[in-house]
Scaffold this motif. Structure first.
Motif, PDB file in Angstrom:
ATOM      1  N   ALA A  33       1.041  -1.259   0.069  1.00 33.76           N
ATOM      2  CA  ALA A  33       0.109  -0.191   0.262  1.00 33.76           C
ATOM      3  C   ALA A  33       0.808   1.224  -0.185  1.00 33.76           C
ATOM      4  O   ALA A  33       0.510   2.288  -0.347  1.00 33.76           O
ATOM      5  CB  ALA A  33      -0.996  -0.140   1.381  1.00 33.76           C
ATOM      6  N   ASP A  34       2.038   1.271   0.745  1.00 30.90           N
ATOM      7  CA  ASP A  34       2.981   2.419   0.784  1.00 30.90           C
ATOM      8  C   ASP A  34       4.018   2.465  -0.641  1.00 30.90           C
ATOM      9  O   ASP A  34       4.609   3.209  -0.607  1.00 30.90           O
ATOM     10  CB  ASP A  34       3.685   2.363   1.907  1.00 30.90           C
ATOM     11  CG  ASP A  34       4.704   1.117   1.928  1.00 30.90           C
ATOM     12  OD1 ASP A  34       4.691   0.331   1.032  1.00 30.90           O
ATOM     13  OD2 ASP A  34       5.391   0.762   3.119  1.00 30.90           O
ATOM     14  N   GLY A  35       3.563   1.677  -1.650  1.00 29.58           N
ATOM     15  CA  GLY A  35       4.486   1.524  -2.590  1.00 29.58           C
ATOM     16  C   GLY A  35       5.536   1.045  -2.843  1.00 29.58           C
ATOM     17  O   GLY A  35       6.343   0.810  -3.877  1.00 29.58           O
TER      18      GLY A  35
ATOM     19  N   VAL B 113      10.322  -3.845 -12.978  1.00 33.26           N
ATOM     20  CA  VAL B 113       8.907  -3.847 -13.488  1.00 33.26           C
ATOM     21  C   VAL B 113       7.839  -3.499 -12.100  1.00 33.26           C
ATOM     22  O   VAL B 113       6.893  -2.757 -12.312  1.00 33.26           O
ATOM     23  CB  VAL B 113       8.483  -5.267 -13.971  1.00 33.26           C
ATOM     24  CG1 VAL B 113       6.791  -5.184 -14.308  1.00 33.26           C
ATOM     25  CG2 VAL B 113       9.181  -5.573 -15.345  1.00 33.26           C
ATOM     26  N   GLY B 114       8.120  -4.109 -11.306  1.00 33.74           N
ATOM     27  CA  GLY B 114       7.274  -3.610  -9.906  1.00 33.74           C
ATOM     28  C   GLY B 114       7.610  -2.336  -9.400  1.00 33.74           C
ATOM     29  O   GLY B 114       6.479  -1.512  -9.108  1.00 33.74           O
ATOM     30  N   ARG B 115       8.709  -1.428  -9.540  1.00 35.25           N
ATOM     31  CA  ARG B 115       8.854  -0.323  -9.490  1.00 35.25           C
ATOM     32  C   ARG B 115       8.103   0.655 -10.283  1.00 35.25           C
ATOM     33  O   ARG B 115       7.633   1.741  -9.980  1.00 35.25           O
ATOM     34  CB  ARG B 115      10.265   0.292  -9.447  1.00 35.25           C
ATOM     35  CG  ARG B 115      11.200  -0.184  -8.163  1.00 35.25           C
ATOM     36  CD  ARG B 115      12.451   0.053  -8.105  1.00 35.25           C
ATOM     37  NE  ARG B 115      13.442  -0.089  -9.237  1.00 35.25           N
ATOM     38  CZ  ARG B 115      14.250  -1.354  -9.427  1.00 35.25           C
ATOM     39  NH1 ARG B 115      14.172  -2.196  -8.421  1.00 35.25           N
ATOM     40  NH2 ARG B 115      15.033  -1.405 -10.422  1.00 35.25           N
TER      41      ARG B 115
ATOM     42  N   GLY C   9       3.224   4.067 -11.307  1.00 29.91           N
ATOM     43  CA  GLY C   9       1.987   4.243 -12.070  1.00 29.91           C
ATOM     44  C   GLY C   9       0.624   4.152 -11.158  1.00 29.91           C
ATOM     45  O   GLY C   9      -0.259   4.282 -11.691  1.00 29.91           O
ATOM     46  N   GLY C  10       0.590   3.758 -10.020  1.00 32.62           N
ATOM     47  CA  GLY C  10      -0.064   3.817  -8.894  1.00 32.62           C
ATOM     48  C   GLY C  10      -0.639   2.291  -8.619  1.00 32.62           C
ATOM     49  O   GLY C  10      -1.820   2.199  -7.965  1.00 32.62           O
TER      50      GLY C  10
END
Length: 277
Positions: A51-53, A95-97, A102-103
């Protein structure tokens, strides 16, 4: 699939292009697979955007892909070839970053095919819980309950030798539970709801601390399911009838109902804990 040999056989590139439908078309490079000594063909990286990115790595897996279709996966220590671990992890994390920026939040995976010479070719990203996710979750739970280092294999579809209503399916699963335990492995039913289909099948997981035991458990389960698990005398009678009517036992009530019933009545405490019964 337009391999160079096929293009030559069909009269060359211009002849092939003339026969293609009007676009737009998606054209992808064909990647030749690795040699036997280089390891498996289909790999995947699983991760999770919190949730915190922040991006968390779940792990890498070897997928079983047959005729272009996903059929299962194996996760655990040493499953991904050593030469592929670093690039697979680095690309998957990148890819995860990008997804996080992008939200996007949640589970994702990146699939790869391996090429000769120690190279990886990414093929797609899935923004959802995928098939290997189940194996990762089971592995994490078993590691917490029984100690680290579990190898887990999920097999999505194994043909049954007979249509099995719930009572006979419970009997089959109880037997597989005992026999796998004797090998030093764990058996978990994953997709029991198709056992009473016209063409019956079962999805399952097996887990062990060694690849040899894992392979032996999978071989055992495949043999027992194909034979109807010793339940064939009663189960074969079900072939002549339709699905159970109202009030009768049926596997159609879904994974949650049947798996919880099975776990509560026939499995050892470790699996009951894993399934939160």
């Amino acid at each position: 699939m337009l391999t160079p040999a096929r293009v030559r056989a069909e009269g060359g590139a211009r002849a092939v292009l003339r026969r293609l439908p009007r676009g737009p078309l998606l054209v992808e490079e064909f990647v030749h697979g690795p040699g036997e000594e280089e390891g498996p063909r289909d790999l995947t990286y699983d991760g999770f955007v919190a949730a915190d990115g922040r991006v968390h790595e779940v792990g890498g897996a070897v997928m079983d892909v047959r005729d272009g279709c996903y059929a299962g996966a194996t996760v655990g220590p040493g499953v991904v070839p050593g030469w592929a671990e670093k690039p697979l992890g680095a690309f998957g994390a990148a890819v995860g970053r990008e997804l996080a920026a992008g939200g996007y939040r949640g589970w994702f995976d990146v699939d790869f095919v391996t090429a000769g010479g120690g190279r990886l070719a990414p093929t797609e990203t899935n923004l959802r819980l995928t098939g290997p996710a189940v194996a990762f979750i089971v592995a994490a739970r078993l590691d917490a309950l029984r100690g680290a280092g579990h190898l887990v294999r999920i097999v999505d579809r194994v043909e049954l030798g007979a249509r099995l209503p719930e009572a006979q399916l419970d009997e089959l699963c109880a037997g597989l539970d005992r026999e796998c335990a004797e090998l030093g492995a764990v058996f978990v039913p994953a997709i029991p709801t198709a056992a009473f289909e016209p063409s019956p099948w079962l999805g399952f997981l097996v887990a062990a601390h060694s690849a040899r035991t894992l392979d032996a458990a999978e071989t055992l389960v495949r043999a027992r399911t194909l034979a109807g698990g010793g339940c064939s005398a009663r189960a074969n009678r079900c072939r002549e009838h339709g699905p159970p009517g109202p009030g009768q036992s049926s596997t159609s009530k879904g994974f949650g109902g049947l798996a919880m019933t099975y776990a509560a009545t026939t499995t050892p405490a470790i699996i009951r804990g894993m399934l939160k019964v």
